[in-house]
Scaffold this motif. Sequence first.
Motif, PDB file in Angstrom:
ATOM      1  N   ALA A  66       0.829  -1.145  -0.038  1.00 51.68           N
ATOM      2  CA  ALA A  66      -0.167  -0.108   0.187  1.00 51.68           C
ATOM      3  C   ALA A  66       0.977   1.177  -0.075  1.00 51.68           C
ATOM      4  O   ALA A  66       0.387   2.290  -0.565  1.00 51.68           O
ATOM      5  CB  ALA A  66      -0.846   0.006   1.193  1.00 51.68           C
ATOM      6  N   ASN A  87       3.732   1.355  -1.285  1.00 46.48           N
ATOM      7  CA  ASN A  87       4.578   1.308  -2.560  1.00 46.48           C
ATOM      8  C   ASN A  87       6.168   1.113  -2.355  1.00 46.48           C
ATOM      9  O   ASN A  87       6.905   2.125  -2.907  1.00 46.48           O
ATOM     10  CB  ASN A  87       4.313   2.441  -3.501  1.00 46.48           C
ATOM     11  N   THR A 140      -4.908   9.452  -5.102  1.00 49.21           N
ATOM     12  CA  THR A 140      -4.354   9.501  -3.763  1.00 49.21           C
ATOM     13  C   THR A 140      -4.316  10.479  -2.837  1.00 49.21           C
ATOM     14  O   THR A 140      -4.364  10.434  -1.859  1.00 49.21           O
ATOM     15  CB  THR A 140      -2.592   9.058  -3.973  1.00 49.21           C
ATOM     16  N   LEU A 186      -6.048  -1.583   0.391  1.00 52.01           N
ATOM     17  CA  LEU A 186      -6.230  -2.265  -0.938  1.00 52.01           C
ATOM     18  C   LEU A 186      -6.432  -1.213  -1.860  1.00 52.01           C
ATOM     19  O   LEU A 186      -5.712  -1.575  -3.036  1.00 52.01           O
ATOM     20  CB  LEU A 186      -7.374  -3.050  -0.683  1.00 52.01           C
ATOM     21  N   PHE A 187      -6.855  -0.115  -1.715  1.00 48.90           N
ATOM     22  CA  PHE A 187      -7.098   0.829  -2.830  1.00 48.90           C
ATOM     23  C   PHE A 187      -5.677   1.662  -3.067  1.00 48.90           C
ATOM     24  O   PHE A 187      -5.358   1.495  -4.362  1.00 48.90           O
ATOM     25  CB  PHE A 187      -7.902   1.992  -2.222  1.00 48.90           C
ATOM     26  N   THR A 237      -2.604  -0.028  -2.642  1.00 47.27           N
ATOM     27  CA  THR A 237      -2.111  -1.059  -3.388  1.00 47.27           C
ATOM     28  C   THR A 237      -2.378  -1.209  -4.782  1.00 47.27           C
ATOM     29  O   THR A 237      -1.510  -1.162  -5.665  1.00 47.27           O
ATOM     30  CB  THR A 237      -2.468  -2.504  -2.555  1.00 47.27           C
ATOM     31  N   GLY A 238      -3.799  -1.330  -5.205  1.00 45.68           N
ATOM     32  CA  GLY A 238      -4.252  -1.247  -6.335  1.00 45.68           C
ATOM     33  C   GLY A 238      -3.798  -0.056  -7.425  1.00 45.68           C
ATOM     34  O   GLY A 238      -3.211  -0.191  -8.335  1.00 45.68           O
ATOM     35  N   ASN A 239      -3.814   1.013  -6.867  1.00 44.54           N
ATOM     36  CA  ASN A 239      -3.469   2.350  -7.403  1.00 44.54           C
ATOM     37  C   ASN A 239      -2.174   2.360  -7.655  1.00 44.54           C
ATOM     38  O   ASN A 239      -1.669   2.600  -9.087  1.00 44.54           O
ATOM     39  CB  ASN A 239      -3.890   3.504  -6.441  1.00 44.54           C
ATOM     40  N   TYR A 240      -1.208   2.269  -6.784  1.00 43.87           N
ATOM     41  CA  TYR A 240       0.161   2.459  -7.030  1.00 43.87           C
ATOM     42  C   TYR A 240       0.865   1.226  -7.681  1.00 43.87           C
ATOM     43  O   TYR A 240       1.806   1.269  -8.900  1.00 43.87           O
ATOM     44  CB  TYR A 240       0.960   2.186  -5.681  1.00 43.87           C
ATOM     45  N   SER A 241       0.206  -0.163  -7.624  1.00 45.27           N
ATOM     46  CA  SER A 241       0.675  -1.326  -8.430  1.00 45.27           C
ATOM     47  C   SER A 241       0.438  -1.059  -9.780  1.00 45.27           C
ATOM     48  O   SER A 241       1.220  -1.453 -10.847  1.00 45.27           O
ATOM     49  CB  SER A 241       0.181  -2.533  -7.859  1.00 45.27           C
ATOM     50  N   ASN A 242      -0.789  -0.472 -10.210  1.00 42.63           N
ATOM     51  CA  ASN A 242      -1.124  -0.367 -11.575  1.00 42.63           C
ATOM     52  C   ASN A 242      -0.364   0.718 -12.155  1.00 42.63           C
ATOM     53  O   ASN A 242      -0.036   0.608 -13.075  1.00 42.63           O
ATOM     54  CB  ASN A 242      -2.922  -0.055 -11.626  1.00 42.63           C
ATOM     55  N   TRP A 243      -0.287   1.789 -11.448  1.00 45.82           N
ATOM     56  CA  TRP A 243       0.798   3.121 -12.112  1.00 45.82           C
ATOM     57  C   TRP A 243       2.043   2.462 -12.163  1.00 45.82           C
ATOM     58  O   TRP A 243       2.406   2.708 -13.512  1.00 45.82           O
ATOM     59  CB  TRP A 243       0.449   4.065 -10.982  1.00 45.82           C
TER      60      TRP A 243
END
Length: 518
Positions: free
Chosen positions: A134, A136, A268, A353-354, A356-362
Amino acid sequence: MIDARHRTLSGAPQIAASLLLVSGLYLIYQLMAYARAGAFEFPLDDVYIHLAMSEQIAAGGYGVNAGEYTSAASSPLYPFLLVPFAGTVGQIWVVVLWNIFAMVAATILWVRIVLDAVTDKKWAWGLALLGPLAFNLAGLTMVAMEHMLHVLTVMVVLRGMQIYLRDGRVTWLLFVGTALGVMFRFEGLAVSGGVALILAMTGRWKAGGALFALSALLAGAYMAFLVSLGLEPLPNSVMAKIAGPTGSPDFALENMLIKLMVQLRSYTAIAMAVVVIIAATMMLRVWRSAPQTRAVLAGLVFAGVAQLLLGQFGYFHRYELYAMSFVFGLLLLVVFTRDDFATLRTLFLVGLLFLTGNYSNWMFRYGTWCTAGILAQHRNASTFVKDYWNKPIAVNDLGFVAWGNPNYVLDLWGLASYKALTTRMDTPYEGWAGDLTDEAGIDLAIVYDRWFKDGLGKNWVKVGTLRYKYNIAFLGGRSVSYYATSPEAAPELRRLIAEFAPNVVGPAEMWVEPKGQE
């Protein structure tokens, strides 16, 4: 005291699993970046600014050019940590090792904090694994700047705060964490202020005052150091970021609300604002019944609001993660140690979780492309100016071209030149960049045209273009223009560019521009 009913898990399995997860993700990011660039490279040119600064520090100076003082780095401490092996290619591995160390240490501390705060084993396992994702940590380590070390100082502070809330002891962790945080980034004052507020509101106002005074004193000492060198009290890089790409001072007090609206275009930043609003609501709920919890939430709100109004979001997400880890860490210490906030635990998990998804996707979509761009533009420019040109140059993207370069580098964007910075920000006029290159006796300028528009030199002749082929991510543009600053310098530059063009590395191509009206 916040309810300390918990059982401490052994920690070893959770620490090992978390380290394996975050290290594995870091390796995946690096392998993807390597595949796209065709070589190892950093994702931002700013890393090389710190390396160039450390070279001059090792030589007894402070700047990027020998014999010239300038504050090109925004971190007071980080360039000093990179002094080992200065002047050698091996210096880049000092950068990598510091960041990997910080990633490992921050992960261990986060797991320790979670295991001491969360009683349920399943929850503890989940949060221990999710936190480093989360925040990053893998992506921040890849950035290879001071930001990962800054997040480590936040984890030290959170651990110290956890001990204080549980046992009432103000340990060295709080003082060392906040002090080093300010020395890595001035934004650390938001954390120092939040911690000082918590201590003061829980009756330890002397400790809180001393802690914040230490942080402010260190920041002031660094500013005094700059003034003693004949520089402005704030680093040029800080002032340049305050101005932004348009040169408008978005740091001014009257523009804070406007800046906040701009910040909230970032997902974010919205997440940070939501956490701040929730924490403020919780604080009002327990205002009379739980003074210690009220204090923790007040410290959280202070740091979160400071980041929203004065900090930055985006730009490889490196500026916000210290604040994100701090506010979520403090929220963890409240919602998982008080039964009356148990209903918020699921919401806390959703927040992680949000992120995690946001940073990983980016990172997968954009972040791993950055190294290809730096290699294609900045490494090629560095090779050209050091191995072919071997004379003073002017650039608007300082870093790689300055590191290991014995010749003078004029920074037209102003990170290493206060005159260029103030001219660009305060009194730009037609052809101003050309006047600076003439004054410095420089025959070659490497710039992004759109950054200057009519500020380009009136007599400059475009002699070459270097064009990057893929996702530009944080590059200033897809194409970099090579200018002779006078018609007389154009023939030699065209010859050298023609000689160099077949040797360009990475996903880029370079060509000689046709002759103009020299």
